[in-house]
Design a protein around this motif. Structure first.
Motif, mmCIF file in Angstrom:
data_model
loop_
_atom_site.group_PDB
_atom_site.id
_atom_site.type_symbol
_atom_site.label_atom_id
_atom_site.label_comp_id
_atom_site.label_asym_id
_atom_site.label_seq_id
_atom_site.Cartn_x
_atom_site.Cartn_y
_atom_site.Cartn_z
ATOM 1 N N ILE A 161 0.878 -1.182 0.000
ATOM 2 C CA ILE A 161 0.000 0.000 0.000
ATOM 3 C C ILE A 161 0.909 1.225 0.000
ATOM 4 N N GLY A 162 0.691 2.105 -0.969
ATOM 5 C CA GLY A 162 1.649 3.201 -1.161
ATOM 6 C C GLY A 162 1.139 4.576 -0.773
ATOM 7 N N ALA A 163 2.072 5.455 -0.430
ATOM 8 C CA ALA A 163 1.795 6.887 -0.265
ATOM 9 C C ALA A 163 1.918 7.547 -1.644
ATOM 10 N N TRP A 164 1.673 8.871 -1.693
ATOM 11 C CA TRP A 164 1.591 9.536 -2.996
ATOM 12 C C TRP A 164 2.869 10.243 -3.414
ATOM 13 N N ASN A 165 3.901 10.221 -2.576
ATOM 14 C CA ASN A 165 5.050 11.069 -2.920
ATOM 15 C C ASN A 165 6.027 10.427 -3.916
ATOM 16 N N TYR A 166 6.145 9.089 -3.894
ATOM 17 C CA TYR A 166 7.060 8.407 -4.823
ATOM 18 C C TYR A 166 6.347 7.171 -5.401
ATOM 19 N N THR A 186 3.480 2.085 3.108
ATOM 20 C CA THR A 186 4.169 3.368 3.219
ATOM 21 C C THR A 186 3.083 4.404 3.427
ATOM 22 N N GLY A 187 3.102 5.073 4.559
ATOM 23 C CA GLY A 187 2.042 6.034 4.853
ATOM 24 C C GLY A 187 2.284 6.739 6.160
ATOM 25 N N SER A 188 1.238 7.339 6.687
ATOM 26 C CA SER A 188 1.382 8.133 7.906
ATOM 27 C C SER A 188 1.336 7.228 9.149
ATOM 28 N N VAL A 189 1.742 7.762 10.280
ATOM 29 C CA VAL A 189 1.738 6.982 11.523
ATOM 30 C C VAL A 189 0.317 6.551 11.914
ATOM 31 N N PRO A 190 -0.694 7.451 11.852
ATOM 32 C CA PRO A 190 -2.048 6.990 12.229
ATOM 33 C C PRO A 190 -2.539 5.836 11.349
ATOM 34 N N THR A 191 -2.305 5.912 10.027
ATOM 35 C CA THR A 191 -2.715 4.809 9.151
ATOM 36 C C THR A 191 -1.903 3.565 9.496
ATOM 37 N N GLY A 192 -0.615 3.746 9.755
ATOM 38 C CA GLY A 192 0.247 2.615 10.101
ATOM 39 C C GLY A 192 -0.261 1.870 11.337
ATOM 40 N N GLY A 226 -7.965 2.404 -5.240
ATOM 41 C CA GLY A 226 -9.004 2.578 -4.238
ATOM 42 C C GLY A 226 -8.605 3.513 -3.125
ATOM 43 N N TYR A 227 -9.580 3.871 -2.339
ATOM 44 C CA TYR A 227 -9.358 4.706 -1.169
ATOM 45 C C TYR A 227 -8.938 3.782 -0.014
ATOM 46 N N GLY A 228 -8.833 4.362 1.173
ATOM 47 C CA GLY A 228 -8.359 3.592 2.332
ATOM 48 C C GLY A 228 -9.142 2.302 2.559
ATOM 49 N N SER A 256 -1.720 5.123 -3.649
ATOM 50 C CA SER A 256 -2.555 6.185 -3.071
ATOM 51 C C SER A 256 -3.526 6.656 -4.143
ATOM 52 N N GLU A 257 -4.735 7.008 -3.741
ATOM 53 C CA GLU A 257 -5.712 7.444 -4.762
ATOM 54 C C GLU A 257 -5.299 8.787 -5.367
ATOM 55 N N SER A 258 -4.375 9.504 -4.728
ATOM 56 C CA SER A 258 -3.906 10.780 -5.298
ATOM 57 C C SER A 258 -2.953 10.557 -6.469
ATOM 58 N N VAL A 263 8.649 14.456 1.616
ATOM 59 C CA VAL A 263 9.545 13.308 1.777
ATOM 60 C C VAL A 263 9.487 12.899 3.248
ATOM 61 N N CYS A 264 9.252 11.593 3.473
ATOM 62 C CA CYS A 264 9.028 11.121 4.837
ATOM 63 C C CYS A 264 10.236 11.338 5.744
ATOM 64 N N SER A 265 11.432 11.173 5.179
ATOM 65 C CA SER A 265 12.637 11.234 6.007
ATOM 66 C C SER A 265 13.175 12.661 6.173
ATOM 67 N N GLU A 319 4.948 18.359 14.962
ATOM 68 C CA GLU A 319 4.097 17.551 14.091
ATOM 69 C C GLU A 319 4.648 17.489 12.667
ATOM 70 N N GLU A 320 4.448 16.337 12.035
ATOM 71 C CA GLU A 320 4.877 16.199 10.641
ATOM 72 C C GLU A 320 3.983 17.073 9.752
ATOM 73 N N ILE A 321 4.584 17.909 8.934
ATOM 74 C CA ILE A 321 3.812 18.794 8.048
ATOM 75 C C ILE A 321 3.705 18.171 6.662
ATOM 76 N N GLU A 355 6.527 1.628 6.757
ATOM 77 C CA GLU A 355 7.382 2.783 6.474
ATOM 78 C C GLU A 355 6.528 4.015 6.710
ATOM 79 N N LEU A 356 6.727 4.680 7.841
ATOM 80 C CA LEU A 356 5.776 5.718 8.235
ATOM 81 C C LEU A 356 6.422 7.104 8.274
ATOM 82 N N GLY A 357 5.776 8.013 8.930
ATOM 83 C CA GLY A 357 6.205 9.415 8.877
ATOM 84 C C GLY A 357 7.319 9.746 9.848
ATOM 85 N N GLY A 358 7.692 11.011 9.884
ATOM 86 C CA GLY A 358 8.763 11.441 10.773
ATOM 87 C C GLY A 358 8.741 12.932 11.040
HETATM 88 P P1 NDP Z 1 -1.737 7.871 4.403
HETATM 89 O O1 NDP Z 1 -1.336 7.207 5.664
HETATM 90 O O2 NDP Z 1 -2.915 8.763 4.420
HETATM 91 O O3 NDP Z 1 -2.050 6.747 3.296
HETATM 92 C C1 NDP Z 1 -1.107 5.766 2.927
HETATM 93 C C2 NDP Z 1 -1.818 4.675 2.139
HETATM 94 O O4 NDP Z 1 -2.628 3.896 3.015
HETATM 95 C C3 NDP Z 1 -2.745 5.186 1.055
HETATM 96 O O5 NDP Z 1 -2.683 4.352 -0.066
HETATM 97 C C4 NDP Z 1 -4.089 5.112 1.745
HETATM 98 O O6 NDP Z 1 -5.145 5.068 0.839
HETATM 99 C C5 NDP Z 1 -3.953 3.826 2.514
HETATM 100 N N1 NDP Z 1 -4.862 3.697 3.649
HETATM 101 C C6 NDP Z 1 -5.483 4.663 4.359
HETATM 102 N N2 NDP Z 1 -6.228 4.117 5.362
HETATM 103 C C7 NDP Z 1 -6.063 2.774 5.286
HETATM 104 C C8 NDP Z 1 -6.531 1.658 6.053
HETATM 105 N N3 NDP Z 1 -7.332 1.818 7.104
HETATM 106 N N4 NDP Z 1 -6.133 0.419 5.692
HETATM 107 C C9 NDP Z 1 -5.305 0.234 4.642
HETATM 108 N N5 NDP Z 1 -4.831 1.245 3.869
HETATM 109 C C10 NDP Z 1 -5.184 2.499 4.190
HETATM 110 O O7 NDP Z 1 -0.438 8.596 3.875
HETATM 111 P P2 NDP Z 1 -0.273 9.588 2.637
HETATM 112 O O8 NDP Z 1 -0.649 8.893 1.370
HETATM 113 O O9 NDP Z 1 -0.943 10.867 2.981
HETATM 114 O O10 NDP Z 1 1.321 9.779 2.619
HETATM 115 C C11 NDP Z 1 1.983 10.625 3.477
HETATM 116 C C12 NDP Z 1 2.569 9.904 4.666
HETATM 117 O O11 NDP Z 1 3.390 8.843 4.232
HETATM 118 C C13 NDP Z 1 3.446 10.777 5.509
HETATM 119 O O12 NDP Z 1 3.206 10.583 6.874
HETATM 120 C C14 NDP Z 1 4.855 10.315 5.167
HETATM 121 O O13 NDP Z 1 5.793 10.582 6.145
HETATM 122 C C15 NDP Z 1 4.635 8.868 4.914
HETATM 123 N N6 NDP Z 1 5.699 8.334 4.073
HETATM 124 C C16 NDP Z 1 6.616 7.472 4.628
HETATM 125 C C17 NDP Z 1 7.677 7.002 3.889
HETATM 126 C C18 NDP Z 1 8.677 6.043 4.468
HETATM 127 O O14 NDP Z 1 9.329 5.343 3.714
HETATM 128 N N7 NDP Z 1 8.845 5.960 5.775
HETATM 129 C C19 NDP Z 1 7.869 7.391 2.489
HETATM 130 C C20 NDP Z 1 6.833 8.264 1.996
HETATM 131 C C21 NDP Z 1 5.792 8.720 2.781
HETATM 132 P P3 NDP Z 1 -5.840 6.462 0.423
HETATM 133 O O15 NDP Z 1 -4.772 7.410 0.098
HETATM 134 O O16 NDP Z 1 -6.639 6.058 -0.736
HETATM 135 O O17 NDP Z 1 -6.638 6.874 1.639
#
Ligand code: NDP
Length: 487
Positions: free
Chosen positions: A151-156, A229-235, A209-211, A180-182, A285-287, A383-385, A252-255
């Motif tokens: 499951i990917g984030a939108w930056n890379y 790869t995503g944010s801490v709350p999603t992680g 798809g969305y989350g 990411s849907e973005s 960029v997460c790091s 907070e992570e911006i 792989e989460l935020g920082g």
């Molecule tokens: P999000 O956490 O919002 O989303 C990450 C992915 O998870 C998206 O594809 C999202 O889908 C999906 N998702 C959301 N909710 C759920 C769920 N309940 N179950 C399963 N999948 C879900 O992150 P962003 O896309 O906004 O990316 C930014 C974040 O990613 C930042 O915090 C950044 O630091 C982190 N990041 C970490 C990296 C690393 O390697 N450590 C590298 C790059 C970014 P959808 O978008 O469709 O909601």
């Protein structure tokens, strides 16, 4: 007329494009102009099912191929990605808004590096022989986990699709990837290229798809491992859902990473490091080292030179123009998040050194921002911006700054600039972070492990370590003697 970025269909399953227009619409918005360049559809339950079935059915046959054969597929995919670097970079720019100057250097090329590196390792993934008492021995067999979900984030988007796909496939797993849907476009191309390179149908699938689609994938019993790869709350949500079924995870989460600059540092290098740590990819960029601690003796010189370089060097504009080096934010939501934090920084008393303006044009544009005199308890320092907002904080001593640098729930990355070699290593040893830098910042070569500690993640991507996160060891004990039983 259809935009050139419009893919043939929303999903890529079992070696072909698949559409189901009954899924929710996903508009793909070019961040530089705000225009809708493609419309995709989120995966319906039937599409998710189809993708997981395809991955499940393909896995045994893929794992039964020799590692060398699997590696050859990955290495061919790497070659195709390099040959098509221009087209893939243009697509990455449409997906993310990042300037072509950047995407043509970093995105498909780092994806290709991962495919090449793990393709090279695939043929030498083995277990070991363990001699035991009396001539007995054990051996271990390195086995694939099964179906992996990425499951990917939108930056890379291209890089993330490859960083997860390459080690997973090298080990004999199959993958269902949800971007990411973005930024849904690039992963479809990665899937297409895998098949062109010889991957059997179903080995690498992409669903949009969305989350909620991500959540469905994570809980499905056909899935053995989830890499997010995503944010801490999603992680936290995804980790908990995976743990309930005892699935393997990589997170792989935020920082909110610290970058420490000592008085003795080379000023020009330190400024370059701070720029790389904050403004590349428009700060998404997460790091990123967004808390820049500068020792008091060098502070004003650092700020003056940083402002001078940003004022003279930043070139915003059409991201396809090879001279442009600073793109928009990925979407309106992310732009609004940046606006909120910039306003908060000013309200809480930080000094705005440069930036803070929003160019009046279509798309999601923001000037890079530097705040000085930031205090540890300000919101922008905690907070992570995930945008181009640098906070500069002052410090006096090594002991003080290390404690402050570590006083965060995050632990993704950390950096130090100093001319004192032993101090550099001392600081790196003291950092509570998974990815550390001495006299540079934000490099992530595939040969070295990348990932976070504390709330920033679990597991590592890249390097030989990633293999452990996509395979498990089976032990076989072989007796060479009679069996002795107590009764
Ligand atoms: P999000 O956490 O919002 O989303 C990450 C992915 O998870 C998206 O594809 C999202 O889908 C999906 N998702 C959301 N909710 C759920 C769920 N309940 N179950 C399963 N999948 C879900 O992150 P962003 O896309 O906004 O990316 C930014 C974040 O990613 C930042 O915090 C950044 O630091 C982190 N990041 C970490 C990296 C690393 O390697 N450590 C590298 C790059 C970014 P959808 O978008 O469709 O909601």
């Amino acid at each position: 007329m259809t935009h050139p970025a419009q893919p043939k269909a929303s999903h890529y399953i079992n070696g072909e494009y698949v559409e189901d227009t009954s899924g929710a619409e996903i508009p793909v918005i070019y961040p530089a102009t705000g225009e809708v360049i493609a419309t995709l559809h989120a995966a319906t339950p039937a599409i998710v099912d189809q993708a997981l079935d395809a991955a499940k059915n393909a896995q045994k046959e893929w794992a039964a191929m020799s590692g060398t054969e699997r590696g050859r597929v990955l290495r061919r995919a790497a070659d195709i990605m390099r040959e098509r670097n221009h087209d893939l970079s243009v697509l990455e720019t449409y997906d993310t808004g990042k300037p072509y100057q950047e995407t043509s250097e970093v995105d498909a090329t780092s994806g290709a590096d991962a495919l090449e590196y793990f393709g090279g390792l695939a043929g030498s993934l083995t277990g070991e022989h363990i001699p035991l008492a009396g001539g007995d021995f054990a051996y271990t067999i390195r086995e694939a986990l099964g179906v992996c979900v990425g499951i990917g984030a939108w930056n890379y988007p291209t890089q993330i699709a490859c960083w997860k796909g390459a080690p997973a496939l090298a080990c004999g797993n199959t993958m269902v990837f949800k971007p990411s849907e973005s930024t849904p476009l690039c992963a479809l191309k990665v899937a297409e290229i895998m098949v062109e390179a010889g991957a059997p149908k179903g080995v690498y699938n992409v669903v949009q798809g969305y989350g909620e689609v991500g959540a469905k994938l994570v809980t499905d019993p056909r899935v053995a491992k989830v890499s997010l790869t995503g944010s801490v709350p999603t992680g936290k949500k995804v980790y908990a859902a995976a743990a309930a079924e005892m699935k393997h995870v990589t997170m792989e989460l935020g920082g909110k990473s610290p970058l420490i600059i000592f008085d003795d540092a080379d000023l020009e290098n330190a400024v370059s490091g701070a720029i790389l740590a904050n403004f590349y990819s428009t700060g998404q960029v997460c790091s990123n080292g967004t808390r820049v601690f500068v020792q008091k003796g060098i502070k004003e010189a650092f700020l003056a030179r940083l402002k001078e370089r940003l004022d003279a060097g930043i070139k915003m504009g059409d991201p396809m123009d090879p001279e442009v080096n600073f793109g928009p934010m990925v979407n309106e939501n992310q732009l609004n998040i940046v606006k909120k934090y910039v306003a908060l920084g000013q309200e809480e008393g930080a000094r705005l050194v440069t930036g803070g303006g929003y160019p009046e044009k279509d798309g999601f544009w923001v000037e890079p921002v530097v705040f000085a005199d930031v205090q540890d308890d300000m919101t922008i320092a905690r907070e992570e911006i995930f945008g181009p907002v640098m906070s500069v904080l002052d410090f006096d001593t090594e002991e003080e700054v290390l404690a402050r640098a570590n006083a965060t729930e995050f632990g993704l990355a950390a950096g130090v600039f100093t001319a004192d070699l032993t101090r550099g290593h001392r600081i790196a040893a003291g950092f509570e972070a998974g990815t550390c830098y001495i006299n540079t910042y934000n490099l992530a070569p595939v040969e070295a492990p990348f990932g976070g500690s504390k709330a920033s993640g679990v597991g590592r991507e890249n390097s030989k370590l990633a293999i452990n996160h996509y395979s498990e060891m089976k032990m076989v004990y072989v007796s060479m003697n009679d069996v002795e039983a107590p009764f």
